[in-house]
Every structure is written in C-alpha cells, then in structure tokens.
Design a protein around this motif. Structure first.
Motif, short mmCIF file in Angstrom:
data_model
loop_
_atom_site.label_atom_id
_atom_site.label_comp_id
_atom_site.label_asym_id
_atom_site.label_seq_id
_atom_site.Cartn_x
_atom_site.Cartn_y
_atom_site.Cartn_z
N ILE A 184 0.81 -1.21 0.00
CA ILE A 184 0.00 0.00 0.00
C ILE A 184 0.85 1.27 0.00
CG2 ILE A 184 -2.00 -1.07 1.11
CD1 ILE A 184 -1.10 0.28 3.75
N THR A 185 2.14 1.14 0.26
CA THR A 185 3.01 2.32 0.33
C THR A 185 4.43 1.97 -0.06
OG1 THR A 185 1.80 3.35 2.17
CG2 THR A 185 4.05 4.02 1.90
N THR A 186 5.08 2.89 -0.75
CA THR A 186 6.53 2.96 -0.78
C THR A 186 6.91 4.29 -0.16
OG1 THR A 186 6.75 1.58 -2.76
CG2 THR A 186 8.58 3.03 -2.23
N GLY A 187 7.69 4.22 0.91
CA GLY A 187 8.11 5.44 1.60
C GLY A 187 9.62 5.44 1.76
N ALA A 188 10.17 6.60 2.12
CA ALA A 188 11.62 6.67 2.22
C ALA A 188 12.07 7.97 2.85
CB ALA A 188 12.27 6.55 0.84
N GLN A 189 13.32 7.96 3.36
CA GLN A 189 14.04 9.20 3.54
C GLN A 189 14.60 9.58 2.18
OE1 GLN A 189 17.31 9.14 6.33
NE2 GLN A 189 17.64 11.36 6.17
N ARG A 190 14.47 10.85 1.79
CA ARG A 190 14.92 11.28 0.48
C ARG A 190 16.38 11.73 0.54
NH1 ARG A 190 10.17 9.01 -1.04
NH2 ARG A 190 8.38 10.26 -0.39
N GLU A 191 17.05 11.59 -0.56
CA GLU A 191 18.40 12.14 -0.67
C GLU A 191 18.29 13.64 -0.92
OE1 GLU A 191 21.63 12.99 -0.12
OE2 GLU A 191 21.75 10.79 -0.29
N HIS A 192 18.82 14.44 0.02
CA HIS A 192 18.69 15.90 -0.11
C HIS A 192 20.00 16.58 -0.48
CE1 HIS A 192 20.08 15.22 4.02
NE2 HIS A 192 20.56 16.44 4.00
N ARG A 193 21.09 15.84 -0.60
CA ARG A 193 22.39 16.43 -0.94
C ARG A 193 22.54 16.44 -2.47
NH1 ARG A 193 25.20 12.19 3.04
NH2 ARG A 193 23.60 10.98 1.92
N TYR A 194 22.70 17.62 -3.01
CA TYR A 194 22.63 17.82 -4.45
C TYR A 194 23.56 16.91 -5.24
CZ TYR A 194 23.14 19.99 -9.03
OH TYR A 194 23.23 20.20 -10.38
N GLU A 195 24.82 16.88 -4.90
CA GLU A 195 25.79 16.14 -5.69
C GLU A 195 25.48 14.64 -5.69
OE1 GLU A 195 27.87 17.25 -7.75
OE2 GLU A 195 27.71 19.37 -7.22
N ILE A 196 25.10 14.11 -4.53
CA ILE A 196 24.77 12.68 -4.44
C ILE A 196 23.50 12.38 -5.22
CG2 ILE A 196 24.15 10.80 -2.86
CD1 ILE A 196 25.89 12.15 -0.75
N LEU A 197 22.51 13.25 -5.10
CA LEU A 197 21.25 13.06 -5.82
C LEU A 197 21.48 13.09 -7.33
CD1 LEU A 197 18.18 12.75 -5.54
CD2 LEU A 197 18.00 15.24 -5.58
N LYS A 198 22.30 14.03 -7.78
CA LYS A 198 22.59 14.13 -9.21
C LYS A 198 23.29 12.86 -9.70
CE LYS A 198 24.65 17.22 -12.65
NZ LYS A 198 25.28 16.11 -13.42
N LYS A 199 24.22 12.35 -8.91
CA LYS A 199 24.93 11.12 -9.26
C LYS A 199 23.97 9.94 -9.38
CE LYS A 199 28.48 7.94 -7.56
NZ LYS A 199 29.39 7.61 -6.44
N GLN A 200 23.03 9.84 -8.43
CA GLN A 200 22.08 8.72 -8.45
C GLN A 200 21.11 8.84 -9.61
OE1 GLN A 200 22.19 7.86 -3.60
NE2 GLN A 200 20.24 8.38 -4.54
N ALA A 201 20.76 10.06 -9.98
CA ALA A 201 19.91 10.26 -11.15
C ALA A 201 20.64 9.85 -12.42
CB ALA A 201 19.46 11.72 -11.23
N ASP A 202 21.93 10.20 -12.50
CA ASP A 202 22.73 9.82 -13.67
C ASP A 202 22.85 8.31 -13.77
OD1 ASP A 202 23.03 12.45 -14.37
OD2 ASP A 202 25.01 12.68 -13.42
N GLU A 203 23.00 7.64 -12.62
CA GLU A 203 23.08 6.17 -12.61
C GLU A 203 21.85 5.54 -13.24
OE1 GLU A 203 23.58 4.82 -8.65
OE2 GLU A 203 25.61 5.64 -8.41
N LYS A 204 20.69 6.16 -13.05
CA LYS A 204 19.43 5.64 -13.59
C LYS A 204 19.21 6.06 -15.04
CE LYS A 204 17.66 3.86 -9.67
NZ LYS A 204 17.16 2.48 -9.50
N GLY A 205 20.14 6.87 -15.57
CA GLY A 205 20.03 7.32 -16.95
C GLY A 205 18.96 8.37 -17.17
N LEU A 206 18.65 9.15 -16.13
CA LEU A 206 17.57 10.13 -16.25
C LEU A 206 18.05 11.44 -16.86
CD1 LEU A 206 15.78 9.39 -12.87
CD2 LEU A 206 15.03 8.76 -15.16
N GLY A 207 19.29 11.82 -16.57
CA GLY A 207 19.89 12.98 -17.22
C GLY A 207 19.04 14.22 -17.22
N GLN A 208 18.76 14.74 -18.45
CA GLN A 208 18.03 16.00 -18.60
C GLN A 208 16.60 15.92 -18.08
OE1 GLN A 208 19.38 18.94 -19.85
NE2 GLN A 208 21.30 17.78 -19.68
N ASP A 209 16.04 14.72 -17.99
CA ASP A 209 14.64 14.59 -17.57
C ASP A 209 14.38 15.16 -16.18
OD1 ASP A 209 13.86 13.44 -19.92
OD2 ASP A 209 14.07 11.38 -19.21
N VAL A 210 15.37 15.13 -15.31
CA VAL A 210 15.15 15.59 -13.93
C VAL A 210 15.92 16.87 -13.63
CG1 VAL A 210 14.59 13.31 -13.06
CG2 VAL A 210 16.98 14.07 -13.07
#
Length: 428
Positions: free
Chosen positions: A354-380
């Motif tokens: 019924i739920t997916t919950g989480a603590q979010r990554e709030h540190r910019y550089e780490i978040l950007k790296k994790q987005a790049d790992e998923k191949g999201l690039g310009q989308d986010v």
C-alpha cells in the motif's frame, strides 16, 4: 416544509424524498419503501382517502424518485423501524425505467451502469467509509502542524519512476499527466513549508489487468522535514494509519462487518519490520517458497501475497514494513546508507503493498549522481534545481485511497473506486 432525512425521522408532520426501494400496489392499499442516503421508511397509502394519488401509483416504478409529505406515526406492525408515513401529498420527481443491472450482474456490466450500482447499500457505506478515512488522515496531520497543498497534474517531464506516463497535447507542445506529486512535495520542502500533505488524482499508464491496478486513482501523499532517518517516516505512517483505522471502526465497523463480512482491526503499534532478505528466508523455511536469485533485490508478487500469512503467524498483525531493497529497484531519490542500501520501505497490508516510503536524498551532488546512474539525465534537471539552494533532510510516503478501500472491504479495485479507469475502461 423542509425535507427530513430518514435517519432523523420522528413522529409528526414530515417531508421525505428519495428512491422507491420497494412498491406493493394492492386494491385498497399501497405500500412504498422510500430510500434516501441515510435510511428507509415505509409510506402507507389508503387509496379510498386519496383518489388523487391513483394515476401516480399506476405510473410508479421501483427506483423512481418521489417526494411525500404527511404524518409519521409509530406502528409496531411495520418491520422497518416501527414507523410509517401516512402521506397527504405525493409527487413523482422522476420515473425509472426497468433496471438494466441486478446485484448479481457481472462486474463489467455493473461498471457500465455505475451510477445505478452505486445505489446499493454496500456502495453507500463504501463511499462513507472513504470519507471518514480521508478526513481522519487529514485531521491527524493538521493536528501535527501539516499544511495541505495542491500540486499540478500537468507536468513537463516524464521522469518520476519506471511507470509509463500519459502524454497529452498542450497547446503547441506536449505535457504529461503526473504519476505522483513526488517532485512537488520535495519542492515544498525546499520552500521551507516543512510539513505538507495532498490528496488528489494520480495517473499511471500501465497496461495492468489485475484486481489492484488502475490507470487513475486517488492518492494521499505527505512529506516532512528535519527527520533523523527513515524510522521517523515509518513511525509517522503507522501512527497515521492506526488513528484513521480506529475512526473507521468507530463509525462504520458494524456496517462493514455486516455487509462485507470483514472485521475492521485497529492495528497495534509499532508495526512489525523485516528486511527483505529475512522475509525471503522465512518464506522459504515456513512455506518452501524460494525466490530466483536474480529477483532477490525486490519483492515478488507471490512473496507479497504470502506475507499476509507470514505476518499473521509470526507477529499476529496485518501490517508489515519491509526494508533493505536493492538500490537498482528503488527510485533514484531514495537516500542510501554507507553500504548503498536504500533508506526506504514498502508497507504491506493483508498481503498487498500500500506504500513505498523513504528518507529522500537531499544532498545535491549525491542526488545528481544517483539520477545519472538511472540514466535520467536531462529529464530531472528541473527537479534537481530544488536542491541547489538549501533543503532540509526530509522524507515521506504516499497511499492509494482506493487500494485502502479495496483492502478494508475485500473488493477489487474496480469496485473500490467511484468510477474505475483501466486500460479498457474510459466510460462512464
């Protein structure tokens, strides 16, 4: 004279209005059971006293809409509440044709005539239960300093998760229907609002034909700042649900058990917690279920279903938090610990997520790296801007109101929504 709801009926001169539930037109007497959203009342007509009703009685059909005025009196022979109305005024508001569906009609036929299907007592209780549930969750959060926001459902980037999105024409460009308010919830954290929630439509372009998936449903989402870890998010959710389920039980528990045969169980706190690897180990030891190695990082549909029995036997509980998923199976914005384990969870109720919950990554550089790992690039790129100018540590989760309703009452998702939307259903 003002209309009186049937649940408030007392002796004296009254006016009622509603649907004709049942109608017996005898030679000298007519007996009509009138139903409104609150209850039913018998209307008894002596034809000799009211010849002016004759044509209307001959035209009347079951499920027509009527208004009556007259004296309400006690009558011990009337099984329906021991009261009846003896009207001196009758008006037919609308004549009903023969009903195209019955209680035992198949689900798709009932969906074709959903506005008629919703007249059933079970569905009225369902809608009332949803109202109580949502109001209770809203009250719980308002008492804890949350504010309600309303995020846009037309978005410019299709990027939030692996689910497909609906593309729509937007003037001379294109837009997408929002899969969730996730990005905008986190924008609110960057705005310093600290504690927010929203209830609104969610769209998922998934061609799923299960009893728990819909292409549009009602979501209840929240996000809050200055957390110390994912445990704060889990604690908020379990307390929210225990409070809301308690309110549902208090107001509708008897009706739910009478009409659906399912008791409303208010969960004890805290909810049990298990790591995903431990869930698989227990399922294998207890029931011989062995998951393929390549699927160990996520919860399979079969394992999800089996957690109902596991949770009942191991903890005597209906809810189970499952943690420690593989990072490749979780969204890029989930925070990870020093070992790369996402700081998130799924909450399972009665063998259904019924739920997916989480603590979010709030540190910019780490978040950007994790987005790049998923191949999201310009989308986010627009989303990442929220994190460049200061943002508190935060987390949150979302719930599907319709899926909760489905589990409360033992229904399919088609029956649990006011109007279901699926791959093959766009009407009514």
């Amino acid at each position: 004279m003002e209309r009186t709801l049937i649940k408030n009926i007392t002796e004296g001169r009254r006016r009622i209005a509603g649907f004709v539930e049942n109608f017996r037109n005898k030679r000298t007497m007519a007996f009509i059971v009138v139903r409104d959203v609150t209850g039913k009342l018998q209307v008894t007509i002596e034809k000799e006293k009211h010849p002016e009703f004759s044509e209307m009685l001959d035209a009347l059909t079951v499920e027509s809409v009527v208004t009556f005025e007259g004296e309400v009196v006690k009558n011990d022979y009337v099984k329906l509440g021991g009261m009846e109305m003896l009207p001196d005024t009758m008006r037919i508001e609308s004549i009903a044709e023969a009903m195209p569906i019955k209680d035992d009609s198949d689900i798709d036929c009932r969906m074709d005539y959903r506005w008629i299907d919703l007249r059933r007592e079970q569905n009225k209780v369902m809608m009332q239960m949803q109202t109580t549930l949502t109001a209770a969750m809203r009250d719980f959060l308002l008492e804890r300093g949350f504010v309600e926001i309303h995020t846009p459902k037309l978005i410019g980037a299709a990027s939030e998760s692996g689910s497909d999105v609906f593309e729509v024409k937007y003037f001379d460009t294109k837009a997408y229907l929002a899969q969730s308010p996730q990005f905008y919830k986190q924008m609110a954290m960057a705005a310093g609002l600290e504690r927010i929630f929203e209830t609104g439509p969610v769209f998922r372009a998934e061609k799923s034909f299960t009893n728990k998936h819909a292409t549009e449903f009602s979501g209840f989402d929240l996000e809050f700042s200055y957390i110390d870890g994912v445990e704060d998010v889990m604690k908020m959710e379990e307390e929210l649900l225990a409070y809301a389920i308690g309110k549902v039980k208090e107001k509708h528990g008897e009706d739910i058990e009478r009409l659906f045969g399912i008791p409303v169980v208010v969960p004890t706190l805290p909810f049990p917690r298990m790591k995903l690897a431990d869930v698989y180990r227990e399922l294998e030891e207890r029931y011989g279920y062995k998951v393929p190695d390549e699927l160990h990082g996520d919860l399979t549909t079969e394992a999800e279903r089996m957690t109902k029995q596991l949770c009942a036997e191991k903890y005597g509980h209906e809810f189970l938090f499952i943690t420690d998923y593989d990072a490749k199976e979780r969204a890029f914005y989930h925070m990870r610990d020093e070992n790369g384990v996402p700081q998130g969870y799924d909450l399972i109720w009665r063998g259904v997520e019924i739920t997916t919950g989480a603590q979010r990554e709030h540190r910019y550089e780490i978040l950007k790296k994790q987005a790049d790992e998923k191949g999201l690039g310009q989308d986010v790129e627009f989303y990442l801007q929220f994190f460049r100018y200061g943002i508190p540590p935060h987390g949150g989760f979302g719930l599907g109101i319709d899926r909760l309703t489905m589990l409360f009452l033992g229904l399919s998702i088609k029956e649990a929504e006011f109007l279901f939307r699926g791959p093959n259903r766009l009407t009514p």
